[in-house]
Design a protein around this motif. Structure first.
Motif, PDB file in Angstrom:
ATOM      1  N   ALA A 109       0.836  -1.203   0.000  1.00 32.83           N
ATOM      2  CA  ALA A 109       0.000   0.000   0.000  1.00 32.83           C
ATOM      3  C   ALA A 109       0.872   1.255   0.000  1.00 32.83           C
ATOM      4  O   ALA A 109       0.587   2.235  -0.711  1.00 32.83           O
ATOM      5  CB  ALA A 109      -0.923  -0.009   1.217  1.00 32.83           C
ATOM      6  N   SER A 169       3.885   1.459  -1.199  1.00 28.83           N
ATOM      7  CA  SER A 169       4.504   1.543  -2.516  1.00 28.83           C
ATOM      8  C   SER A 169       3.552   2.169  -3.524  1.00 28.83           C
ATOM      9  O   SER A 169       3.968   2.942  -4.395  1.00 28.83           O
ATOM     10  CB  SER A 169       4.924   0.146  -2.988  1.00 28.83           C
ATOM     11  OG  SER A 169       5.871  -0.427  -2.106  1.00 28.83           O
ATOM     12  N   ALA A 170       2.264   1.851  -3.398  1.00 27.05           N
ATOM     13  CA  ALA A 170       1.274   2.451  -4.290  1.00 27.05           C
ATOM     14  C   ALA A 170       1.185   3.959  -4.080  1.00 27.05           C
ATOM     15  O   ALA A 170       1.062   4.735  -5.041  1.00 27.05           O
ATOM     16  CB  ALA A 170      -0.088   1.798  -4.070  1.00 27.05           C
ATOM     17  N   ALA A 208       4.805  -6.265  -4.413  1.00 28.84           N
ATOM     18  CA  ALA A 208       3.645  -7.109  -4.727  1.00 28.84           C
ATOM     19  C   ALA A 208       4.095  -8.556  -4.948  1.00 28.84           C
ATOM     20  O   ALA A 208       3.436  -9.509  -4.492  1.00 28.84           O
ATOM     21  CB  ALA A 208       2.916  -6.581  -5.960  1.00 28.84           C
ATOM     22  N   GLY A 218       7.743   2.855  -9.078  1.00 25.86           N
ATOM     23  CA  GLY A 218       6.927   1.816  -9.681  1.00 25.86           C
ATOM     24  C   GLY A 218       7.614   0.459  -9.602  1.00 25.86           C
ATOM     25  O   GLY A 218       6.961  -0.579  -9.409  1.00 25.86           O
ATOM     26  N   LEU A 254       1.515   7.070  -7.035  1.00 27.86           N
ATOM     27  CA  LEU A 254       0.388   7.923  -7.416  1.00 27.86           C
ATOM     28  C   LEU A 254       0.795   9.398  -7.434  1.00 27.86           C
ATOM     29  O   LEU A 254       1.660   9.830  -6.648  1.00 27.86           O
ATOM     30  CB  LEU A 254      -0.766   7.715  -6.433  1.00 27.86           C
ATOM     31  CG  LEU A 254      -1.399   6.314  -6.431  1.00 27.86           C
ATOM     32  CD1 LEU A 254      -2.417   6.192  -5.304  1.00 27.86           C
ATOM     33  CD2 LEU A 254      -2.049   6.023  -7.783  1.00 27.86           C
ATOM     34  N   LEU A 281       6.890  -0.900  -6.241  1.00 28.11           N
ATOM     35  CA  LEU A 281       5.537  -1.465  -6.156  1.00 28.11           C
ATOM     36  C   LEU A 281       5.508  -2.872  -6.749  1.00 28.11           C
ATOM     37  O   LEU A 281       4.901  -3.790  -6.184  1.00 28.11           O
ATOM     38  CB  LEU A 281       4.551  -0.556  -6.886  1.00 28.11           C
ATOM     39  CG  LEU A 281       3.101  -1.057  -6.967  1.00 28.11           C
ATOM     40  CD1 LEU A 281       2.514  -1.258  -5.583  1.00 28.11           C
ATOM     41  CD2 LEU A 281       2.250  -0.065  -7.770  1.00 28.11           C
TER      42      LEU A 281
END
Length: 469
Positions: free
Chosen positions: A90, A92-93, A177, A170, A97, A173
């Motif tokens: 979360a 990393s997201a 994941a 990115g 953004l 992320l």
């Protein structure tokens, strides 16, 4: 699920899974290092503010580590690992953004929480693998938690040059994941019959104390511009850590078994980790900064962020080699002796840097020597601590050691900055300031060597393997 019921195929897949997760959380937490300048430019903030993208990850990791270590010692270790990785994903997201700078800091703090998983990976290995395999796995987990920065640094720097900050984050992320999915498929449940109640008051006191210690170590301008405030914060940090110690001694479910930490082997290992970690990170900082200094300063090589990241490749490669060799050497040499020998190797890296840094090849050699010493040191450290630690306390004992390491690294970084700042010309430090800093590092590694030799002399045949309480 216990070691006896773990299928052979699952055990074979468990080791690479544990190493991959430890490598990912270490690499992602270090993402702030090569991106500080890019963050400052992209978000229109000062370099000091951008520096917090690294500092906040280290802070959250140091605070989360003992709490996760205690939770990982209980029956809900798998759930703790998955929940922590979910927080990292979360975070990393949030870094990817297009949100304001404050959200980037929140995301980086969430990514830093993952640093607390390294000790849990060791606990899993010790619980579910045969002793000879778990020893080697734990050593490698310890090593990759160190060299993760060397793996992520050049790649993220390249991505930042090609696609900007979001491209680099990115990558974070994507790998976090992947780590979550790996944990979901591979991490077994903890053995039954354990409990993991968290001492909330102790956790808050430790969090506050560590926060202040790391801020004081990382914010050099606070001491030079606001000395009175720094002194007050230092006193507050001492009081909070004293309150935490008292709380831990009274608690039936301490975050860290303080009485076990007082065992000579554990106490000596943590002292060696603190002093040695300070010296190791000092040399890493010095070499990286020297390589990026422009020729106009009269020294340095003016390397770009990406090329400077490649200077860390010898550090990572030889660190990994040392991590693979150390368990074999450990069958012939006691772990404390290995600690002392590793400190001598790192000291040799300081000597090389102090005496010869006129060309890039010499820096690469010094970085390689540093990597080999750090890899060996990191692989030997768990052997000293776990020899006197019950299996059920693996995560908690190693988490405390990693908190000590984090504080030592912060001190090493701050020490290097302070020494260079006291001998700075118009814009860059004078060349001989690096020699002075290297001499300080040699002294730190001499102390670390002495600590390892003292540990080795406590028992005629090395550390007594019988756990003591």
């Amino acid at each position: 699920m216990t070691e006896r019921t773990l299928k052979r195929s699952e055990a074979r897949l468990l080791v690479p899974a544990l190493i991959f997760i430890a490598l990912v959380v270490a690499a992602v937490a270090s993402l702030g290092t090569p991106l500080i300048t890019s963050v400052a430019t992209t978000f229109h903030v000062s370099l000091d503010s951008a520096q917090w993208t690294l500092t906040v990850a280290l802070l959250s990791g140091a605070v989360a580590t003992p709490v996760l270590g205690r939770l990982g010692a209980g029956p809900h270790r798998r759930a703790t690992i998955l929940a922590t990785l979910a927080i990292v994903v979360a975070g990393s997201a949030l870094t990817v953004l297009p949100l304001p700078f404050a959200w980037l800091l929140i995301g980086r703090a969430a990514q830093g929480v993952g640093l607390g998983l390294t000790a849990l990976m060791m606990g899993v290995a010790r619980d579910h693998l045969p002793e000879e395999r778990s020893t080697a796995a734990i050593a490698l987990i310890s090593v990759v938690s160190i060299i993760g920065a060397g793996v992520g640094y050049p790649l993220t720097a390249l991505l930042a040059e090609i696609g900007g900050v979001q491209a680099a984050y990115g990558f974070g992320l994507f790998v976090t994941a992947a780590a979550f999915l790996t944990a979901w498929r591979s991490i077994p449940a903890a053995p039954e019959g354990r409990s993991a109640h968290v001492n909330v008051a102790g956790a808050l006191a430790l969090a506050g104390g560590l926060f202040l210690v790391l801020v004081l170590a990382g914010q050099k301008s606070l001491w030079s511009r606001h000395l009175a405030v720094a002194v007050v914060l230092a006193v507050a940090a001492v009081l909070l850590l004293c309150a935490w110690t008292a709380s831990e001694l009274r608690s039936k479910t301490p975050l860290v078994d303080v009485r076990a930490v007082r065992h000579p082997a554990v106490a000596g290992a943590n002292i060696a980790m603190f002093v040695g970690g300070s010296g190791m990170y000092l040399l890493l900082t010095l070499i990286t900064r020297y390589a990026q200094t422009p020729h106009s300063a009269g020294y340095g090589f003016g390397l770009t962020t990406f090329v400077a990241g490649l200077v860390l490749v010898p550090f990572s490669v030889l660190g990994f080699v040392a991590g693979k060799l150390t368990p074999r050497v450990r069958t012939l040499v006691d772990a404390p002796v290995l600690l002392a020998g590793s400190a001598v190797v790192v000291g040799g890296g300081f000597v090389l840097f102090a005496a010869a840094r006129s060309n890039l090849a010499e820096l690469l050699v010094a970085m390689g020597v540093l990597g080999f010493g750090v890899g060996s040191f990191s692989a030997a450290m768990p052997g000293v601590i776990l020899a006197v630690t019950p299996k059920s306390e693996t995560s908690s004992a190693m988490s405390f050691n990693y908190v000590v390491r984090s504080v030592g690294y912060s001190l090493g970084s701050a020490t290097g900055g302070l020494i260079l700042a006291t001998d700075t010309g118009q814009l860059f430090p004078d060349d001989h300031a690096y020699t002075t800093a290297a001499l300080v590092g040699i002294a730190a590694m001499a102390v670390t060597t002495l600590a390892g030799l003292v540990l080795a002399r406590q028992h005629p045949s090395g550390i007594d393997p019988t756990p003591r309480h």
